[in-house]
Design a protein around this motif. Structure first.
Motif, mmCIF file in Angstrom:
data_model
loop_
_atom_site.group_PDB
_atom_site.id
_atom_site.type_symbol
_atom_site.label_atom_id
_atom_site.label_comp_id
_atom_site.label_asym_id
_atom_site.label_seq_id
_atom_site.Cartn_x
_atom_site.Cartn_y
_atom_site.Cartn_z
ATOM 1 N N PHE A 1 15.606 54.834 64.870
ATOM 2 C CA PHE A 1 15.958 53.804 65.847
ATOM 3 C C PHE A 1 15.097 52.556 65.705
ATOM 4 C CE2 PHE A 1 15.966 52.103 70.251
ATOM 5 C CZ PHE A 1 17.329 51.944 70.421
ATOM 6 N N GLY A 2 13.975 52.693 64.950
ATOM 7 C CA GLY A 2 13.097 51.542 64.737
ATOM 8 C C GLY A 2 11.779 51.636 65.473
ATOM 9 N N ARG A 3 11.500 52.783 66.023
ATOM 10 C CA ARG A 3 10.230 53.024 66.716
ATOM 11 C C ARG A 3 9.511 54.173 65.993
ATOM 12 N NH1 ARG A 3 8.669 50.227 71.385
ATOM 13 N NH2 ARG A 3 10.462 49.280 72.359
ATOM 14 N N PRO A 4 8.885 53.890 64.853
ATOM 15 C CA PRO A 4 8.260 54.966 64.069
ATOM 16 C C PRO A 4 7.168 55.682 64.851
ATOM 17 C CG PRO A 4 7.756 52.804 63.133
ATOM 18 C CD PRO A 4 8.693 52.584 64.269
ATOM 19 N N ILE A 5 7.266 57.010 64.842
ATOM 20 C CA ILE A 5 6.277 57.851 65.512
ATOM 21 C C ILE A 5 6.335 59.236 64.898
ATOM 22 C CG2 ILE A 5 7.844 58.622 67.342
ATOM 23 C CD1 ILE A 5 5.382 58.324 69.269
ATOM 24 N N SER A 6 5.192 59.893 64.860
ATOM 25 C CA SER A 6 5.140 61.264 64.352
ATOM 26 C C SER A 6 5.408 62.235 65.498
ATOM 27 C CB SER A 6 3.762 61.548 63.756
ATOM 28 O OG SER A 6 2.783 61.533 64.778
ATOM 29 N N GLU A 7 5.651 63.475 65.149
ATOM 30 C CA GLU A 7 5.874 64.499 66.167
ATOM 31 C C GLU A 7 4.656 64.617 67.083
ATOM 32 O OE1 GLU A 7 6.634 69.313 66.552
ATOM 33 O OE2 GLU A 7 6.694 68.382 64.576
ATOM 34 N N GLN A 8 3.460 64.653 66.492
ATOM 35 C CA GLN A 8 2.239 64.767 67.298
ATOM 36 C C GLN A 8 2.014 63.525 68.147
ATOM 37 O OE1 GLN A 8 0.439 67.616 67.595
ATOM 38 N NE2 GLN A 8 -0.477 66.516 69.293
ATOM 39 N N GLY A 9 2.316 62.361 67.610
ATOM 40 C CA GLY A 9 2.186 61.125 68.374
ATOM 41 C C GLY A 9 3.103 61.129 69.590
#
Length: 58
Positions: free
Chosen positions: A26-34
């Motif tokens: 969607f354009g909001r990069p984040i990791s699972e832990q983040g």
């Protein structure tokens, strides 16, 4: 807010990994832990929250 997010994820049958992947697309990069950290600590902005709800709903 944390409970609402977790409830929405459960209703949609999504894991943190699924939601993190959708947010990244969607354009909001984040990791699972983040994502776990943001949800558990409620350290997010309103616009981020609405984007999160959008990707869970889709």
């Amino acid at each position: 807010m944390k409970r609402q997010i977790k409830a929405e994820m459960a209703l949609a049958g999504l894991s943190y990994r699924d939601v993190a992947e959708r947010l990244t697309k969607f354009g909001r990069p984040i990791s699972e832990q983040g994502l776990r950290n943001k949800v558990s600590q409620c350290t997010h902005q309103t616009t981020w929250y609405w984007d999160l709800i959008k990707v869970i709903s889709n």
